[in-house]
Design an enzyme around this catalytic site. Structure first.
Site, PDB file in Angstrom:
ATOM      1  N   GLU A 148       8.570 -12.836 -12.932  1.00 31.39           N
ATOM      2  CA  GLU A 148       7.964 -11.596 -12.431  1.00 31.39           C
ATOM      3  C   GLU A 148       7.326 -10.768 -13.522  1.00 31.39           C
ATOM      4  O   GLU A 148       6.232 -10.256 -13.349  1.00 31.39           O
ATOM      5  CB  GLU A 148       9.048 -10.710 -11.786  1.00 31.39           C
ATOM      6  CG  GLU A 148       9.461 -11.105 -10.421  1.00 31.39           C
ATOM      7  CD  GLU A 148      10.402 -10.074  -9.814  1.00 31.39           C
ATOM      8  OE1 GLU A 148      11.504  -9.856 -10.359  1.00 31.39           O
ATOM      9  OE2 GLU A 148      10.042  -9.466  -8.798  1.00 31.39           O
ATOM     10  N   LYS A 177      13.384 -13.052 -12.706  1.00 31.44           N
ATOM     11  CA  LYS A 177      13.039 -11.889 -13.556  1.00 31.44           C
ATOM     12  C   LYS A 177      11.986 -12.295 -14.575  1.00 31.44           C
ATOM     13  O   LYS A 177      11.020 -11.592 -14.810  1.00 31.44           O
ATOM     14  CB  LYS A 177      14.265 -11.350 -14.311  1.00 31.44           C
ATOM     15  CG  LYS A 177      15.253 -10.558 -13.525  1.00 31.44           C
ATOM     16  CD  LYS A 177      14.793  -9.209 -13.076  1.00 31.44           C
ATOM     17  CE  LYS A 177      14.088  -9.246 -11.762  1.00 31.44           C
ATOM     18  NZ  LYS A 177      14.806  -9.235 -10.539  1.00 31.44           N
ATOM     19  N   ASN A 231      -1.191   1.382   5.875  1.00 32.72           N
ATOM     20  CA  ASN A 231      -0.339   0.367   5.255  1.00 32.72           C
ATOM     21  C   ASN A 231       0.164  -0.518   6.388  1.00 32.72           C
ATOM     22  O   ASN A 231       0.654  -0.014   7.393  1.00 32.72           O
ATOM     23  CB  ASN A 231       0.838   1.051   4.533  1.00 32.72           C
ATOM     24  CG  ASN A 231       1.866   0.054   4.030  1.00 32.72           C
ATOM     25  OD1 ASN A 231       1.580  -1.134   3.898  1.00 32.72           O
ATOM     26  ND2 ASN A 231       3.069   0.529   3.747  1.00 32.72           N
ATOM     27  N   GLY A 232       0.026  -1.836   6.228  1.00 33.94           N
ATOM     28  CA  GLY A 232       0.455  -2.757   7.282  1.00 33.94           C
ATOM     29  C   GLY A 232      -0.667  -3.737   7.584  1.00 33.94           C
ATOM     30  O   GLY A 232      -1.613  -3.853   6.803  1.00 33.94           O
ATOM     31  N   TRP A 243      -2.991  -2.577  -1.620  1.00 32.23           N
ATOM     32  CA  TRP A 243      -2.574  -3.899  -2.087  1.00 32.23           C
ATOM     33  C   TRP A 243      -3.254  -4.876  -1.124  1.00 32.23           C
ATOM     34  O   TRP A 243      -2.893  -4.964   0.042  1.00 32.23           O
ATOM     35  CB  TRP A 243      -1.054  -4.009  -2.018  1.00 32.23           C
ATOM     36  CG  TRP A 243      -0.476  -5.216  -2.674  1.00 32.23           C
ATOM     37  CD1 TRP A 243      -0.119  -5.348  -3.994  1.00 32.23           C
ATOM     38  CD2 TRP A 243      -0.136  -6.465  -2.042  1.00 32.23           C
ATOM     39  NE1 TRP A 243       0.399  -6.594  -4.214  1.00 32.23           N
ATOM     40  CE2 TRP A 243       0.403  -7.301  -3.047  1.00 32.23           C
ATOM     41  CE3 TRP A 243      -0.245  -6.956  -0.742  1.00 32.23           C
ATOM     42  CZ2 TRP A 243       0.839  -8.596  -2.787  1.00 32.23           C
ATOM     43  CZ3 TRP A 243       0.179  -8.246  -0.478  1.00 32.23           C
ATOM     44  CH2 TRP A 243       0.722  -9.049  -1.509  1.00 32.23           C
ATOM     45  N   HIS A 269      18.739 -34.650 -11.238  1.00 35.38           N
ATOM     46  CA  HIS A 269      17.988 -35.140 -10.076  1.00 35.38           C
ATOM     47  C   HIS A 269      16.509 -34.770 -10.148  1.00 35.38           C
ATOM     48  O   HIS A 269      15.833 -34.758  -9.128  1.00 35.38           O
ATOM     49  CB  HIS A 269      18.622 -34.600  -8.788  1.00 35.38           C
ATOM     50  CG  HIS A 269      20.049 -35.027  -8.637  1.00 35.38           C
ATOM     51  ND1 HIS A 269      20.418 -36.277  -8.210  1.00 35.38           N
ATOM     52  CD2 HIS A 269      21.206 -34.372  -8.928  1.00 35.38           C
ATOM     53  CE1 HIS A 269      21.738 -36.374  -8.212  1.00 35.38           C
ATOM     54  NE2 HIS A 269      22.236 -35.227  -8.640  1.00 35.38           N
ATOM     55  N   LYS A 316       6.491  -3.581  -4.715  1.00 35.88           N
ATOM     56  CA  LYS A 316       7.915  -3.254  -4.753  1.00 35.88           C
ATOM     57  C   LYS A 316       8.590  -3.557  -3.425  1.00 35.88           C
ATOM     58  O   LYS A 316       9.665  -4.117  -3.382  1.00 35.88           O
ATOM     59  CB  LYS A 316       8.092  -1.778  -5.119  1.00 35.88           C
ATOM     60  CG  LYS A 316       9.559  -1.330  -5.213  1.00 35.88           C
ATOM     61  CD  LYS A 316      10.276  -1.992  -6.365  1.00 35.88           C
ATOM     62  CE  LYS A 316      11.728  -1.587  -6.442  1.00 35.88           C
ATOM     63  NZ  LYS A 316      12.481  -2.500  -7.324  1.00 35.88           N
ATOM     64  N   CYS A 373       0.821  -1.214   0.000  1.00 38.03           N
ATOM     65  CA  CYS A 373       0.000   0.000   0.000  1.00 38.03           C
ATOM     66  C   CYS A 373       0.854   1.262   0.000  1.00 38.03           C
ATOM     67  O   CYS A 373       1.943   1.290   0.567  1.00 38.03           O
ATOM     68  CB  CYS A 373      -0.864   0.034   1.253  1.00 38.03           C
ATOM     69  SG  CYS A 373      -1.868  -1.421   1.437  1.00 38.03           S
ATOM     70  N   GLU A 378      18.169 -15.858 -10.356  1.00 41.06           N
ATOM     71  CA  GLU A 378      17.721 -14.475 -10.557  1.00 41.06           C
ATOM     72  C   GLU A 378      17.155 -14.279 -11.975  1.00 41.06           C
ATOM     73  O   GLU A 378      16.150 -13.587 -12.149  1.00 41.06           O
ATOM     74  CB  GLU A 378      18.893 -13.522 -10.279  1.00 41.06           C
ATOM     75  CG  GLU A 378      18.630 -12.053 -10.536  1.00 41.06           C
ATOM     76  CD  GLU A 378      17.492 -11.454  -9.711  1.00 41.06           C
ATOM     77  OE1 GLU A 378      17.006 -12.099  -8.773  1.00 41.06           O
ATOM     78  OE2 GLU A 378      17.082 -10.325 -10.042  1.00 41.06           O
ATOM     79  N   ARG A 417       4.804   0.670  -6.209  1.00 42.90           N
ATOM     80  CA  ARG A 417       4.781  -0.208  -5.038  1.00 42.90           C
ATOM     81  C   ARG A 417       3.821  -1.379  -5.224  1.00 42.90           C
ATOM     82  O   ARG A 417       3.901  -2.364  -4.491  1.00 42.90           O
ATOM     83  CB  ARG A 417       4.360   0.583  -3.794  1.00 42.90           C
ATOM     84  CG  ARG A 417       5.359   1.641  -3.392  1.00 42.90           C
ATOM     85  CD  ARG A 417       4.787   2.546  -2.326  1.00 42.90           C
ATOM     86  NE  ARG A 417       4.619   1.874  -1.052  1.00 42.90           N
ATOM     87  CZ  ARG A 417       5.571   1.730  -0.142  1.00 42.90           C
ATOM     88  NH1 ARG A 417       6.767   2.225  -0.371  1.00 42.90           N
ATOM     89  NH2 ARG A 417       5.338   1.119   1.000  1.00 42.90           N
TER      90      ARG A 417
HETATM   91  C1  AGP Z   1      12.857  -8.307  -7.164  1.00 42.47           C
HETATM   92  O1  AGP Z   1      12.717  -8.256  -8.540  1.00 42.47           O
HETATM   93  C2  AGP Z   1      11.640  -8.567  -6.443  1.00 42.47           C
HETATM   94  N1  AGP Z   1      10.641  -7.619  -6.763  1.00 42.47           N
HETATM   95  C3  AGP Z   1      11.697  -9.018  -5.011  1.00 42.47           C
HETATM   96  O2  AGP Z   1      12.108 -10.340  -5.027  1.00 42.47           O
HETATM   97  C4  AGP Z   1      12.597  -8.223  -4.015  1.00 42.47           C
HETATM   98  O3  AGP Z   1      13.929  -8.414  -4.333  1.00 42.47           O
HETATM   99  C5  AGP Z   1      12.296  -8.703  -2.589  1.00 42.47           C
HETATM  100  O4  AGP Z   1      10.951  -8.435  -2.286  1.00 42.47           O
HETATM  101  C6  AGP Z   1      13.198  -8.061  -1.560  1.00 42.47           C
HETATM  102  O5  AGP Z   1      13.039  -6.688  -1.523  1.00 42.47           O
HETATM  103  P1  AGP Z   1      14.076  -5.761  -0.814  1.00 42.47           P
HETATM  104  O6  AGP Z   1      15.364  -5.895  -1.558  1.00 42.47           O
HETATM  105  O7  AGP Z   1      13.511  -4.387  -0.901  1.00 42.47           O
HETATM  106  O8  AGP Z   1      14.213  -6.243   0.591  1.00 42.47           O
END
Ligand code: AGP
Length: 613
Positions: free
Chosen positions: A491, A488, A100-101, A74, A507, A608, A2, A484, A27
């Site tokens: 995501e 990507k 937010n929270g 969110w 495996h 985010k 949020c 990673e 976000r």
């Molecule tokens: C990265 O592409 C992601 N959106 C996500 O995995 C992110 O790295 C993770 O939520 C950790 O966030 P931070 O680095 O702000 O702690």
């Protein structure tokens, strides 16, 4: 997660709120709303969906007034819907709240308030807050501020709040506990926001609220108090980056802009931290040499992309600084018994510095007597304020939800920290240090080279984007790169992708391979046997007719002879190749997403910074 924006001053709050909410879109959110005070009444507009829906609603039923609060939600408790959108009000409609929270004890509070006759309209946890405040006012709270304090003393969980009272029309209240919130200080006006970019076009002077603090904001003044009413002297800080840093600068998306910023970010980290002798210098680094010499163990905790950076850091520390290292997902670390003691250094990695699980891990570790070093991109974030030492990645604001430049900056941070720690511990010679420093200095140009291949990468993505799944394989330093790269792709293109240590392929995942499956193999040349092993893995994929996309060192004929497509990268030292190789995979994911028509900067369901558990 949020986003919150608030304004108190002498102009109409609505444009300020909308602009701020737009700047917080990154976000992640599924509904939006605003409330302003007009002629002693709270006026609210809110609806499910993107901000343009809210703007349409505001065109049909315009609003003007101040102070005001705005929110992008969110969903956690209750589906995304108009009624669950914020702001929420009390029974009388005279108190409005954005949050937010998560209020963890909301069910028991709601039951209690319902028994007293409060009528709830939404399924959210947030709605208990305005009702609790209403209840405290009825129960003899001395004033509005006292009612907020009394209500918040009863709430368990995490919150950043913006609160308006129809009967206290000059004041915007804000509170924070466990979720980020800043106060912006303007000329004759004040703002609140979840993050600096939301208000950077209005002011660059901010107060970072601490957990357990309530801000009472008027046009002409800001006071801060603790939950028990003690006044706190707010410290106003100047934000270092400029408003342009959060513009797209001609790129079609923030993510593409941020991918292109990587050579500059890396170059400036190197220039700042490597001296003319090739030694890594960490100005302001507050872990004493004696402590580093005596280090028994390092434990790296983080989430998502930052976790992959931690996996890379572990290999560097073990190989070059000879320190035993463990890595863990912060969400797991906090629920196990990791047997750390004060001799263990905790390294927390986080772009935002606000990730709930990472923060919880750090708090636990501190309770166990460990020192905490954070690698973080956001100055003033909660993580940096709770750490003994901070390495700032200084990548500038990262707006694209999928992390790119913050990741490569985290990898670079680990390189620089390793060189520093290895020198103090005497585990690498001076000449080896200088050689490593020289290799590091070649990275920005190598990344630039990969960016120059983006048309080729786009063509490759165009061939492979439409399948249901893909597999990413790598070994040693490039095992995190495989994870990673797959993350990507998932995501932003929504194509299922699995990252695997190539040695694990036999495996299990080998069963997936057929003539349709794209298999991304990271096989850049190395001086050890890892390269040969990767070649064997590629052959195993080839034998099963998998569609091999290789990331390989330029002019590597062996790999070229096996792969359907090759993304060439410059020849790099083994240790540093992940910083270059991942850029190729960021672009591959990017173009796959573009071909699949997704919303690249704001992928569905993602936030985010994940500020709740
Ligand atoms: C990265 O592409 C992601 N959106 C996500 O995995 C992110 O790295 C993770 O939520 C950790 O966030 P931070 O680095 O702000 O702690």
């Amino acid at each position: 997660m949020c986003g919150i924006v608030g304004f108190v001053g002498r102009r109409n709050a609505v444009p300020v709120l909308l602009e701020g909410l737009k700047r917080l879109e990154y976000r992640g959110y599924d509904s939006a709303g605003v409330a302003v005070l007009l002629d002693g009444q709270l006026q609210i507009r809110k609806c499910v969906g993107r901000l343009r829906n809210l703007e349409q609603q505001l065109q049909q039923a315009p609003l003007a007034g101040a102070p005001g609060i705005g929110h992008t939600r969110w969903a956690t408790h209750g589906e995304p819907s108009d009624v669950n959108s914020h702001p929420h009000t009390d029974s009388s409609g005279r108190i409005a709240v954005v949050h937010n929270g998560i209020i963890e004890n909301y069910q028991e509070l709601r039951r209690e308030l319902e028994q007293k006759g409060h009528i709830f309209r939404s399924e959210t946890d947030t709605e208990v807050i305005p009702h609790l405040i209403e209840n405290e006012l009825a129960d003899g709270a001395a004033n509005f501020e006292d009612a907020v304090r009394r209500a918040l003393r009863r709430a368990r969980g995490a919150y950043a709040l913006g609160i308006l009272f129809a009967d206290d029309p000059e004041i915007l209240y804000a509170a924070r506990h466990g979720s980020p919130l800043i106060v912006g200080v303007g000329d004759g006006e004040h703002f609140i926001a979840s993050d600096v970019p939301a208000i950077l076009n209005e002011t660059s002077r901010v107060i970072y609220l601490n957990d357990g603090e309530i801000a009472v904001l008027k046009a002409d003044g800001a006071s801060v108090f603790t939950l028990d009413g003690r006044a706190v002297r707010p410290e106003i800080k100047k934000v270092e980056f400029q408003a342009e840093a959060i513009e797209r600068a001609g790129f079609e998306t923030f993510m593409m802009k941020e991918i292109h910023e990587q050579p500059r970010v890396l170059r400036s980290l190197i220039a700042k931290h490597i001296d003319s002798n090739g030694h890594a210098q960490l100005p302001g680094f507050s872990l004493a040499d004696e402590y580093i010499k005596g280090l028994a163990r390092i434990m790296i905790v983080s989430c998502g992309t930052a976790y992959h950076a931690g996996m890379y850091g572990r290999l560097l520390f073990e190989n070059l600084a000879h320190v035993p290292v463990e890595t863990d997902l912060a969400s797991e670390f906090r629920y196990r018994n990791p047997m750390v003691d004060p001799g263990t250094l905790i390294i927390a990695v986080s772009q935002s510095g606000e990730t709930a699980d990472t923060l919880a891990s750090v708090r636990l570790a501190r309770k166990w007597g460990c020192k905490v070093l954070s690698i973080c991109n956001v100055r003033g974030s909660t993580l940096t304020r709770e750490s003994d030492a901070v390495f700032y990645t200084e990548a500038g604001p990262e707006i694209g939800v999928a992390s790119t430049k913050a990741y490569t900056a985290q990898l670079m941070a680990f390189c620089l920290l390793t060189l520093h720690i290895a020198r103090i511990r005497g585990t690498i010679s001076d000449s080896a240090t200088r050689e490593l420093a020289r290799a590091l200095q070649r990275i920005p140009d190598a990344v630039h080279y990969v960016l120059g291949r983006k048309d080729d990468i786009q063509k490759i993505a165009g061939k492979h984007h439409d399948g249901p799944s893909s597999l990413y394989l790598g070994r040693k330093y490039n095992y995190p790169t495989a994870l990673e790269g797959a993350l990507k792709n998932k995501e932003i293109s929504y194509q299922h992708a699995e990252g695997y240590a190539a040695g694990e392929m036999k495996h299990g995942p080998i069963a997936l391979i057929n003539e349709y499956l794209p298999v991304v193999c990271i096989c850049t040349r190395t001086e050890d046997e890892v390269y040969d092993k990767m070649i064997s893995n590629i052959k195993e994929v080839e034998a099963r007719h998998g569609r091999i996309i290789a990331v390989a060192t330029e002019n590597d004929r062996t790999v070229a002879g096996l792969a359907e497509d090759v993304i060439s990268v410059p020849d790099m030292r083994d240790e540093f190749s992940p910083i270059v190789n991942i850029v190729a995979l960021q672009l591959l994911a990017y173009y796959a997403a573009q071909a699949r028509g997704t919303d690249i900067d704001k992928p569905r369901n993602l936030a985010k910074s994940v500020t709740v558990e």
